[in-house]
Design a protein around this motif. Structure first.
Motif, PDB file in Angstrom:
ATOM      1  N   LEU A 190       0.773  -1.096  -0.042  1.00  0.00           N
ATOM      2  CA  LEU A 190       0.068   0.213   0.061  1.00  0.00           C
ATOM      3  C   LEU A 190       0.747   1.285  -0.116  1.00  0.00           C
ATOM      4  N   SER A 191       2.098   1.023   0.771  1.00  0.00           N
ATOM      5  CA  SER A 191       2.820   2.282   0.410  1.00  0.00           C
ATOM      6  C   SER A 191       3.389   2.475  -0.847  1.00  0.00           C
ATOM      7  N   ILE A 192       3.935   1.513  -1.478  1.00  0.00           N
ATOM      8  CA  ILE A 192       3.839   1.524  -2.577  1.00  0.00           C
ATOM      9  C   ILE A 192       3.208   2.056  -3.788  1.00  0.00           C
ATOM     10  N   LEU A 193       2.148   1.510  -3.597  1.00  0.00           N
ATOM     11  CA  LEU A 193       0.944   2.408  -4.526  1.00  0.00           C
ATOM     12  C   LEU A 193       0.516   3.210  -4.111  1.00  0.00           C
ATOM     13  N   GLY A 194       0.559   3.976  -2.457  1.00  0.00           N
ATOM     14  CA  GLY A 194       0.043   5.700  -2.703  1.00  0.00           C
ATOM     15  C   GLY A 194       1.665   5.990  -2.959  1.00  0.00           C
ATOM     16  N   VAL A 195       3.023   5.808  -2.673  1.00  0.00           N
ATOM     17  CA  VAL A 195       3.638   6.525  -3.605  1.00  0.00           C
ATOM     18  C   VAL A 195       3.562   6.913  -5.042  1.00  0.00           C
ATOM     19  N   MET A 196       3.508   5.197  -5.850  1.00  0.00           N
ATOM     20  CA  MET A 196       3.069   5.301  -6.912  1.00  0.00           C
ATOM     21  C   MET A 196       1.949   6.696  -7.345  1.00  0.00           C
ATOM     22  N   LEU A 197       0.311   6.819  -7.044  1.00  0.00           N
ATOM     23  CA  LEU A 197      -0.552   7.584  -6.913  1.00  0.00           C
ATOM     24  C   LEU A 197       0.299   9.433  -7.003  1.00  0.00           C
ATOM     25  N   ILE A 198       0.726   9.279  -5.499  1.00  0.00           N
ATOM     26  CA  ILE A 198       1.288  10.101  -4.706  1.00  0.00           C
ATOM     27  C   ILE A 198       2.380  11.078  -6.801  1.00  0.00           C
ATOM     28  N   VAL A 199       2.586  10.305  -6.606  1.00  0.00           N
ATOM     29  CA  VAL A 199       3.444  10.610  -8.257  1.00  0.00           C
ATOM     30  C   VAL A 199       2.970  11.113  -9.944  1.00  0.00           C
ATOM     31  N   LEU A 200       1.628  10.667  -9.667  1.00  0.00           N
ATOM     32  CA  LEU A 200       0.665  10.118 -10.723  1.00  0.00           C
ATOM     33  C   LEU A 200      -0.129  11.206 -10.305  1.00  0.00           C
TER      34      LEU A 200
END
Length: 473
Positions: A190-200
């Motif tokens: 979920l942290s990796i997904l969150g970082v990816m969503l924030i960058v996106l």
């Protein structure tokens, strides 16, 4: 460049922080929403996994219990026979955390090798067909989950029957260990997904706000005088706004032009009759009643007053949308004219002008400002005048400021007379020709552009120094 006169400084409190940008607002709001959403997702998945693991544990313990029930026999005398196999190797290892215990009729009691030395006094006898899954419960072995099953075993040959209760237990540590592994894995992903969503989201924000940044950039170009209008192509939602801004820019420039033309017409209408009256009075005989009554002096005062007030009213002041006016060329033209007027004094004017120095305002205001300061310096100088113009550092989105200094090698101005000299109609020496309004006009122009006028003594030439500071906008 001559050194500037020292000025007193005071410590001011830090200015309040401005409002957050749209990008920052969107990023913060999205960050909170994303954190809350991912937190709820993580909590939901964790609880779902815990429920699934608990159901799987119940099913596993039930299968173990059924395996032991199936493997438990009954003799021809109705006595229960212990199972001789184990459905899992952990039942054979003492202290493994997986236990099996069975209790039946005729004082029957059996336990798996892993349950040797363990106290299962909390075990309840169940009626045939009764099932129970309990946990976690606190025991001296730790917290346990257990599954109990009550059955009645029949010997079909001898028609014997015996009741049996089988309990299979497992410590909570094993279940919690699996859940902890799952939670750690869930947090990582979920942290990796969150970082990816924030960058996106950051990339999407930058792309979405590009038109607004383009509008701000074009507005800066208009304010700096590099462009006359907002002339880029904008999305439909911004077209109405940019078109109205262009209309506002045109209206402001048209209004200023009309205002200045009206003042010029008024100046011409007033000064021409006054010049005729003044000429006739000056050419009249000395004993003329009008001259003796002081009418000529009053006409002169009216002429000076009209010149000052019109010059003051014509000052445009700081403009939001101003064209950059270069300074070097206009300074040379002014100095050449003044050198011809004051040729008898043989005054030499030196320059120190930045090539990048420009004036954001009306050209007439610049000529009035420099012209009055240079003319005043030529009047009072013995032989030398120094003009210094420097551009002030600024940020990328501001118009650069300006520092202009005019110095001479004349007698200078006493500190206690500076304020008086800047008043309208006051001359430093009554023997010097002039109306005494030039420096007051300079002061009005500086104030109109929200600048600062400083009068002190020149460190290099020894005479007076007039310094004008226009801050970046």
């Amino acid at each position: 460049m001559p050194s500037r006169a020292p000025t007193a400084t005071t410590s001011n409190p830090a200015p309040p922080r401005g409002p957050l940008s749209l990008a920052a607002r969107a990023a913060i709001a999205t960050g909170f929403v994303l954190a809350g959403f991912l937190g709820l997702v993580g909590l939901t998945l964790s609880q779902a996994n815990q429920s699934r693991a608990l159901s799987a544990l119940q099913e596993r313990l039930q299968n173990f219990a059924l395996a032991y029930i199936t493997d438990t026999g009954i003799s021809r005398y109705g006595k229960l026979l212990p199972p001789d196999t184990s459905p899992d190797p952990n039942f054979l290892r003492p202290g493994s955390g997986l236990y099996a215990v069975s209790v039946g009729d005729n004082s029957y009691r059996w336990g798996s090798p892993s349950a040797i030395g363990r106290d299962f006094s909390f075990m309840k006898i169940l009626a045939p067909g009764e099932k129970e899954f309990v946990g976690p419960v606190d025991t001296h072995m730790g917290r346990l989950y257990y599954y109990s099953y009550g059955v009645a075993l029949d010997d079909e040959v001898d028609r014997k029957s015996a009741r049996l209760t089988v309990m299979v237990a497992q410590t909570e540590d094993q279940l919690e260990g699996d859940n902890a592994v799952y939670r750690r894995s869930l947090v990582v992903w979920l942290s990796i997904l969150g970082v990816m969503l924030i960058v996106l989201q950051f990339l999407l924000l930058r792309w979405s706000l590009t038109p607004l940044r383009k509008v701000a950039s074009d507005m800066t170009r208009v304010e700096r005088g590099d462009s006359e209008h907002l002339d880029s192509q904008y999305p439909l939602e911004l077209t109405g706004l940019t078109e109205r801004i262009n209309v506002f820019i045109d209206n402001e420039r048209e209004q200023r032009t009309r205002y200045r033309h009206t003042l010029a017409d008024l100046a011409h209408s007033l000064k021409t009759p006054l010049a005729v009256i003044r000429s006739q009075l000056e050419s009249a005989a000395a004993d003329d009643p009008l001259r003796r009554s002081g009418v000529l002096d009053q006409v002169r005062r009216m002429d000076d007053l009209v010149a000052y007030q019109l010059s003051r009213a014509a000052t445009s002041g700081r403009q939001t949308f101003a064209i950059a006016v270069p300074i070097a060329g206009h300074a040379e033209d002014l100095v050449q004219s003044l050198e011809k007027v004051y040729a008898a004094k043989n005054v030499l004017c030196e320059f120190d002008i930045d090539e990048s120095a420009v004036f954001y305002g009306e050209q007439g205001d610049l000529l009035e400002l420099m012209g009055n300061l240079l003319e005043n310096a030529f009047k009072w100088a013995d032989h030398r005048v120094l003009l210094v113009v420097k551009a002030q550092a600024t940020t990328a989105r501001q118009r650069p400021g300006l520092w202009l200094s005019v110095e001479d090698d004349g007698p200078g101005i006493a500190a206690d007379k500076i304020e008086k000299v800047l008043q309208r109609g006051v001359r430093g020496d009554e023997r010097v020709q002039g109306h005494g309004i030039g420096l007051s006009i300079v002061q009005d122009i500086v104030h109109a552009y929200q600048g600062e006028l400083l009068v002190d003594r020149s460190a290099e030439l020894g005479g007076a120094r007039f310094s004008v500071t226009l801050t970046p906008t």
